[in-house]
Design a protein around this motif. Structure first.
Motif, PDB file in Angstrom:
ATOM      1  N   LEU A  10       0.831  -1.204   0.000  1.00  0.00           N
ATOM      2  CA  LEU A  10       0.000   0.000   0.000  1.00  0.00           C
ATOM      3  C   LEU A  10       0.867   1.257   0.000  1.00  0.00           C
ATOM      4  O   LEU A  10       0.618   2.193  -0.770  1.00  0.00           O
ATOM      5  CB  LEU A  10      -0.914  -0.006   1.221  1.00  0.00           C
ATOM      6  N   LEU A  11       1.906   1.275   0.829  1.00  0.00           N
ATOM      7  CA  LEU A  11       2.801   2.432   0.869  1.00  0.00           C
ATOM      8  C   LEU A  11       3.559   2.583  -0.447  1.00  0.00           C
ATOM      9  O   LEU A  11       3.798   3.703  -0.911  1.00  0.00           O
ATOM     10  CB  LEU A  11       3.788   2.307   2.031  1.00  0.00           C
ATOM     11  N   GLU A  12       3.908   1.446  -1.051  1.00  0.00           N
ATOM     12  CA  GLU A  12       4.594   1.493  -2.347  1.00  0.00           C
ATOM     13  C   GLU A  12       3.680   2.127  -3.400  1.00  0.00           C
ATOM     14  O   GLU A  12       4.132   2.964  -4.202  1.00  0.00           O
ATOM     15  CB  GLU A  12       4.995   0.083  -2.767  1.00  0.00           C
ATOM     16  N   GLU A  13       2.413   1.747  -3.393  1.00  0.00           N
ATOM     17  CA  GLU A  13       1.447   2.314  -4.341  1.00  0.00           C
ATOM     18  C   GLU A  13       1.297   3.821  -4.136  1.00  0.00           C
ATOM     19  O   GLU A  13       1.113   4.577  -5.093  1.00  0.00           O
ATOM     20  CB  GLU A  13       0.095   1.635  -4.156  1.00  0.00           C
ATOM     21  N   LYS A  14       1.399   4.255  -2.882  1.00  0.00           N
ATOM     22  CA  LYS A  14       1.263   5.677  -2.550  1.00  0.00           C
ATOM     23  C   LYS A  14       2.577   6.440  -2.726  1.00  0.00           C
ATOM     24  O   LYS A  14       2.639   7.648  -2.476  1.00  0.00           O
ATOM     25  CB  LYS A  14       0.784   5.830  -1.101  1.00  0.00           C
ATOM     26  N   LYS A  15       3.629   5.703  -3.139  1.00  0.00           N
ATOM     27  CA  LYS A  15       4.968   6.284  -3.350  1.00  0.00           C
ATOM     28  C   LYS A  15       5.508   6.941  -2.081  1.00  0.00           C
ATOM     29  O   LYS A  15       6.139   8.001  -2.118  1.00  0.00           O
ATOM     30  CB  LYS A  15       4.942   7.289  -4.507  1.00  0.00           C
ATOM     31  N   ILE A  16       5.294   6.271  -0.957  1.00  0.00           N
ATOM     32  CA  ILE A  16       5.807   6.738   0.332  1.00  0.00           C
ATOM     33  C   ILE A  16       7.103   5.984   0.628  1.00  0.00           C
ATOM     34  O   ILE A  16       7.096   4.758   0.752  1.00  0.00           O
ATOM     35  CB  ILE A  16       4.778   6.505   1.451  1.00  0.00           C
ATOM     36  N   PRO A  17       8.242   6.684   0.740  1.00  0.00           N
ATOM     37  CA  PRO A  17       9.521   6.012   0.983  1.00  0.00           C
ATOM     38  C   PRO A  17       9.589   5.410   2.383  1.00  0.00           C
ATOM     39  O   PRO A  17       9.083   5.995   3.348  1.00  0.00           O
ATOM     40  CB  PRO A  17      10.549   7.131   0.807  1.00  0.00           C
ATOM     41  N   CYS A  18      10.208   4.247   2.475  1.00  0.00           N
ATOM     42  CA  CYS A  18      10.295   3.524   3.743  1.00  0.00           C
ATOM     43  C   CYS A  18      11.731   3.112   4.041  1.00  0.00           C
ATOM     44  O   CYS A  18      12.536   2.907   3.136  1.00  0.00           O
ATOM     45  CB  CYS A  18       9.427   2.264   3.696  1.00  0.00           C
ATOM     46  N   ALA A  19      12.029   2.971   5.330  1.00  0.00           N
ATOM     47  CA  ALA A  19      13.335   2.481   5.765  1.00  0.00           C
ATOM     48  C   ALA A  19      13.138   1.493   6.904  1.00  0.00           C
ATOM     49  O   ALA A  19      12.163   1.580   7.659  1.00  0.00           O
ATOM     50  CB  ALA A  19      14.217   3.642   6.227  1.00  0.00           C
ATOM     51  N   ILE A  20      14.057   0.552   7.014  1.00  0.00           N
ATOM     52  CA  ILE A  20      14.127  -0.329   8.180  1.00  0.00           C
ATOM     53  C   ILE A  20      15.216   0.217   9.089  1.00  0.00           C
ATOM     54  O   ILE A  20      16.302   0.591   8.633  1.00  0.00           O
ATOM     55  CB  ILE A  20      14.461  -1.779   7.769  1.00  0.00           C
ATOM     56  N   LEU A  21      14.932   0.242  10.390  1.00  0.00           N
ATOM     57  CA  LEU A  21      15.926   0.613  11.395  1.00  0.00           C
ATOM     58  C   LEU A  21      15.902  -0.470  12.461  1.00  0.00           C
ATOM     59  O   LEU A  21      14.922  -0.614  13.200  1.00  0.00           O
ATOM     60  CB  LEU A  21      15.594   1.979  12.002  1.00  0.00           C
ATOM     61  N   THR A  22      16.964  -1.259  12.548  1.00  0.00           N
ATOM     62  CA  THR A  22      16.948  -2.443  13.408  1.00  0.00           C
ATOM     63  C   THR A  22      18.199  -2.566  14.269  1.00  0.00           C
ATOM     64  O   THR A  22      19.289  -2.150  13.867  1.00  0.00           O
ATOM     65  CB  THR A  22      16.790  -3.721  12.557  1.00  0.00           C
ATOM     66  N   GLY A  23      18.016  -3.178  15.419  1.00  0.00           N
ATOM     67  CA  GLY A  23      19.142  -3.466  16.292  1.00  0.00           C
ATOM     68  C   GLY A  23      19.837  -4.764  15.935  1.00  0.00           C
ATOM     69  O   GLY A  23      20.898  -5.073  16.488  1.00  0.00           O
ATOM     70  N   SER A  24      19.289  -5.527  15.020  1.00  0.00           N
ATOM     71  CA  SER A  24      19.918  -6.786  14.602  1.00  0.00           C
ATOM     72  C   SER A  24      20.979  -6.530  13.539  1.00  0.00           C
ATOM     73  O   SER A  24      20.916  -5.543  12.804  1.00  0.00           O
ATOM     74  CB  SER A  24      18.859  -7.745  14.043  1.00  0.00           C
ATOM     75  N   ASP A  25      21.955  -7.427  13.454  1.00  0.00           N
ATOM     76  CA  ASP A  25      23.026  -7.285  12.471  1.00  0.00           C
ATOM     77  C   ASP A  25      22.555  -7.743  11.096  1.00  0.00           C
ATOM     78  O   ASP A  25      21.837  -8.737  10.962  1.00  0.00           O
ATOM     79  CB  ASP A  25      24.248  -8.110  12.887  1.00  0.00           C
ATOM     80  N   ARG A  26      23.000  -7.025  10.083  1.00  0.00           N
ATOM     81  CA  ARG A  26      22.551  -7.257   8.710  1.00  0.00           C
ATOM     82  C   ARG A  26      22.765  -8.704   8.244  1.00  0.00           C
ATOM     83  O   ARG A  26      21.898  -9.290   7.571  1.00  0.00           O
ATOM     84  CB  ARG A  26      23.284  -6.299   7.770  1.00  0.00           C
ATOM     85  N   GLU A  27      23.884  -9.280   8.594  1.00  0.00           N
ATOM     86  CA  GLU A  27      24.172 -10.633   8.110  1.00  0.00           C
ATOM     87  C   GLU A  27      23.199 -11.672   8.670  1.00  0.00           C
ATOM     88  O   GLU A  27      23.018 -12.746   8.089  1.00  0.00           O
ATOM     89  CB  GLU A  27      25.598 -11.037   8.462  1.00  0.00           C
ATOM     90  N   MET A  28      22.553 -11.337   9.790  1.00  0.00           N
ATOM     91  CA  MET A  28      21.597 -12.256  10.389  1.00  0.00           C
ATOM     92  C   MET A  28      20.301 -12.323   9.582  1.00  0.00           C
ATOM     93  O   MET A  28      19.782 -13.392   9.291  1.00  0.00           O
ATOM     94  CB  MET A  28      21.273 -11.819  11.825  1.00  0.00           C
ATOM     95  N   PHE A  29      19.757 -11.155   9.220  1.00  0.00           N
ATOM     96  CA  PHE A  29      18.407 -11.105   8.645  1.00  0.00           C
ATOM     97  C   PHE A  29      18.374 -10.953   7.130  1.00  0.00           C
ATOM     98  O   PHE A  29      17.315 -11.040   6.518  1.00  0.00           O
ATOM     99  CB  PHE A  29      17.605  -9.955   9.268  1.00  0.00           C
ATOM    100  N   ASP A  30      19.510 -10.718   6.515  1.00  0.00           N
ATOM    101  CA  ASP A  30      19.543 -10.425   5.084  1.00  0.00           C
ATOM    102  C   ASP A  30      18.894 -11.535   4.248  1.00  0.00           C
ATOM    103  O   ASP A  30      18.121 -11.267   3.326  1.00  0.00           O
ATOM    104  CB  ASP A  30      20.995 -10.199   4.638  1.00  0.00           C
ATOM    105  N   GLY A  31      19.196 -12.778   4.586  1.00  0.00           N
ATOM    106  CA  GLY A  31      18.628 -13.899   3.838  1.00  0.00           C
ATOM    107  C   GLY A  31      17.116 -13.973   3.951  1.00  0.00           C
ATOM    108  O   GLY A  31      16.424 -14.333   2.991  1.00  0.00           O
ATOM    109  N   CYS A  32      16.599 -13.609   5.114  1.00  0.00           N
ATOM    110  CA  CYS A  32      15.151 -13.622   5.324  1.00  0.00           C
ATOM    111  C   CYS A  32      14.467 -12.568   4.460  1.00  0.00           C
ATOM    112  O   CYS A  32      13.452 -12.854   3.811  1.00  0.00           O
ATOM    113  CB  CYS A  32      14.844 -13.369   6.800  1.00  0.00           C
ATOM    114  N   LEU A  33      15.012 -11.357   4.442  1.00  0.00           N
ATOM    115  CA  LEU A  33      14.402 -10.290   3.635  1.00  0.00           C
ATOM    116  C   LEU A  33      14.392 -10.651   2.158  1.00  0.00           C
ATOM    117  O   LEU A  33      13.411 -10.378   1.454  1.00  0.00           O
ATOM    118  CB  LEU A  33      15.154  -8.979   3.844  1.00  0.00           C
ATOM    119  N   LYS A  34      15.462 -11.265   1.698  1.00  0.00           N
ATOM    120  CA  LYS A  34      15.531 -11.665   0.297  1.00  0.00           C
ATOM    121  C   LYS A  34      14.517 -12.758  -0.009  1.00  0.00           C
ATOM    122  O   LYS A  34      13.810 -12.709  -1.026  1.00  0.00           O
ATOM    123  CB  LYS A  34      16.947 -12.137  -0.036  1.00  0.00           C
TER     124      LYS A  34
END
Length: 223
Positions: free
Chosen positions: A97-121
């Motif tokens: 819905l936010l993508e359709e509305k062209k609203i930019p988004c960011a993730i801000l997390t306390g977890s390390d990138r190498e941990m969650f990167d595979g999940c997001l992909k």
């Protein structure tokens, strides 16, 4: 409110992953064929990584160094992220819905990138975000309200124009101090009764899932 951007926490907000973090030590021991004591997760939550590794080493008589235990636990968490962790209810639909509305988004997390990167992909979530930010890379924790201002600057928005979605009460409070419109997301692992009260108190709006968040924003004329 002139809604122009959104910042999302990851664990317990976008992803149903807090149970994994609560039971990371148990999952590691299980990979070794060892049954963990009841309440291990709660005990480890009170410790830092080094203290937790030492506790597991001594409690279970492991012939592994603390570094090997820490690395082994991280490997199990990374594997669990990639293979089992799913988005929270309504999260994907809300991001669409936010993508359709062209609203930019960011993730801000306390977890390390190498941990969650595979999940997001695997879940196809990366495409929805202009930037994915981690506390370790920014060298700030969420207890510092300035971290949310840094994320908003990257989005090209100001605090009063930006929604922040969080499950942790202290993070919600921190974002609110920085002037952001905070929306608390319920998580069954994060929120004891006292935590729910704190999260509700510090959120501009508190909801059980992203379907409810979308309904609220529509009623406010923001979507």
């Amino acid at each position: 409110m002139d809604f122009k951007g959104a910042i999302f926490d990851l664990d317990g907000t976008l992803l149903d992953s807090m149970d994994m973090w609560l039971n990371a030590g148990e999952l590691f021991l299980e990979s070794l064929g060892i049954k963990a004591e009841e309440g291990l997760g709660a005990a480890l939550l009170q410790m830092n990584v080094e203290e937790g590794a030492l506790y597991i080493q001594k409690k279970y008589g492991l012939e592994l160094t603390c570094k090997e235990i820490s690395e082994g636990t991280a490997a199990v968490v990374k594997k669990t992220y990639a293979e089992k962790i799913q988005p929270k209810d309504g999260a994907v639909e809300f991001l669409q819905l936010l993508e359709e509305k062209k609203i930019p988004c960011a993730i801000l997390t306390g977890s390390d990138r190498e941990m969650f990167d595979g999940c997001l992909k695997k879940q196809g979530l990366e495409k929805f975000f202009k930037k994915i930010l981690t506390c370790s890379e920014l060298k700030m924790s969420k207890s510092n309200p300035e971290i949310y201002s840094v994320a908003a600057e990257i989005l090209g928005t100001r605090a009063h124009q930006t929604l922040v979605f969080e499950d942790a009460p202290e993070a919600i409070k921190s974002a609110g101090k920085a002037g952001f419109f905070t929306i608390g997301i319920f998580d069954q692992c994060t929120h004891s009764n006292s935590d729910i009260c704190s999260a509700r108190k510090n959120s501009r709006f508190f909801c059980r899932d992203f379907f409810e968040a979308a309904d609220f924003l529509r009623k406010q004329g923001l979507l």
